[in-house]
Design an enzyme around this catalytic site. Structure first.
Site, PDB file in Angstrom:
ATOM      1  N   ASP A 129      -8.156  67.699 -54.591  1.00  0.00           N
ATOM      2  CA  ASP A 129      -8.761  67.631 -55.919  1.00  0.00           C
ATOM      3  C   ASP A 129     -10.215  67.175 -55.793  1.00  0.00           C
ATOM      4  O   ASP A 129     -10.498  66.076 -55.302  1.00  0.00           O
ATOM      5  CB  ASP A 129      -7.949  66.648 -56.766  1.00  0.00           C
ATOM      6  N   ASP A 172     -12.557  77.827 -63.570  1.00  0.00           N
ATOM      7  CA  ASP A 172     -11.620  78.302 -64.589  1.00  0.00           C
ATOM      8  C   ASP A 172     -12.152  77.919 -65.971  1.00  0.00           C
ATOM      9  O   ASP A 172     -12.384  76.743 -66.248  1.00  0.00           O
ATOM     10  CB  ASP A 172     -10.247  77.665 -64.359  1.00  0.00           C
TER      11      ASP A 172
END
EC number: 2.1.1.33
Length: 250
Positions: free
Chosen positions: A135, A158
């Site tokens: 992450d 995204d």
């Protein structure tokens, strides 16, 4: 255009901004319950798997909640550029090959992309690339020292197009503040998107960060160092837009 896209960006951003630390008892990054990605590993090809197994022990950096010595990780002192979400690695590999004087730390959570990037590094002999499969928010928060980066690339993240998912977008006020903290004075944050609503969302959030200054009057021309992707070229031929933003650390 969806109903969500008809909502003023500023109103939506203000709702997100209310989730900043001063409005909550705990920092939003202290518990990563909301992430900007969904982990869909997909199918890894045999070649990707082989290159991952061979190259990742050589160029991979494991996540640890402790500051990372970037010069030690690359074996030299050079400007460090961090890329968040390198996908299948083509853009990162092209930029790294064109700029051997800089070091590139690419972060990607999806296995096939990591395998593909390992393949590109091996085939092109890229000594200035390192990879992390973790992450990016946690890496930035826990491992990158303040002022350590010459640049940060966030290309085509995204867009999380539905309004109820806007909170999952990577570009949020708190994250931009974190990135600005990790940039050296004069360092840059370069974002690119092909989703217009997200482009304006990014512009408003980046412009509101006091440590950053826009290098353009609004959106920036695509810098020469960012190559056009096949998908982007196809979209441009169809009349689709792409928006670049380049902000520098004051």
């Amino acid at each position: 255009m969806s109903e969500a896209d008809n909502k003023p960006v500023s109103a939506t951003v203000e709702l997100i901004a209310q989730d900043r630390p001063e409005h909550r008892p705990e920092h939003r990054f202290s518990s990563r319950s909301i992430r900007s990605f969904v982990l869909r590993q997909g199918r890894m090809s045999g070649a990707q798997q082989r290159y991952l197994e061979d190259m990742l022990p050589k160029i991979g950096i494991e996540y640890r909640p402790a500051p990372l010595d970037l010069d030690d990780a690359f074996g030299r002192s050079a400007p460090k550029i961090l890329e968040i979400g390198f996908g299948m690695g083509e853009t990162t590999a092209k930029i790294a090959a064109a700029h051997p004087e800089q070091d590139y730390l690419g972060i990607e959570v999806h296995g096939p992309g990591v395998g593909a990037m390992c393949k590109l590094v091996a085939e092109n002999g890229l000594a200035n690339v390192r990879i992390m499969q973790h992450d990016a928010v946690e890496v930035m928060r826990d491992m990158i020292a303040d002022g350590a980066l010459a640049g940060v690339h966030v290309f085509f993240p995204d867009p999380w197009r539905k309004a109820r998912h806007y909170k999952r977008r990577l570009i949020q006020p708190d994250f931009v503040a974190l990135v600005a903290q990790k940039l050296a004075p004069g360092g840059y944050l370069h974002c690119a998107t092909d989703w217009e609503h997200y482009a304006h969302w990014m512009l408003e959030i980046l412009a509101a960060e006091p440590l950053l200054q826009n290098t353009a009057d609004g959106f920036a021309p695509r810098p020469d160092y960012r190559p056009l992707t096949k998908f982007e070229n196809r979209g441009l031929k169809l009349g689709h837009g792409v928006w670049d933003l380049v902000f520098r650390r004051r």
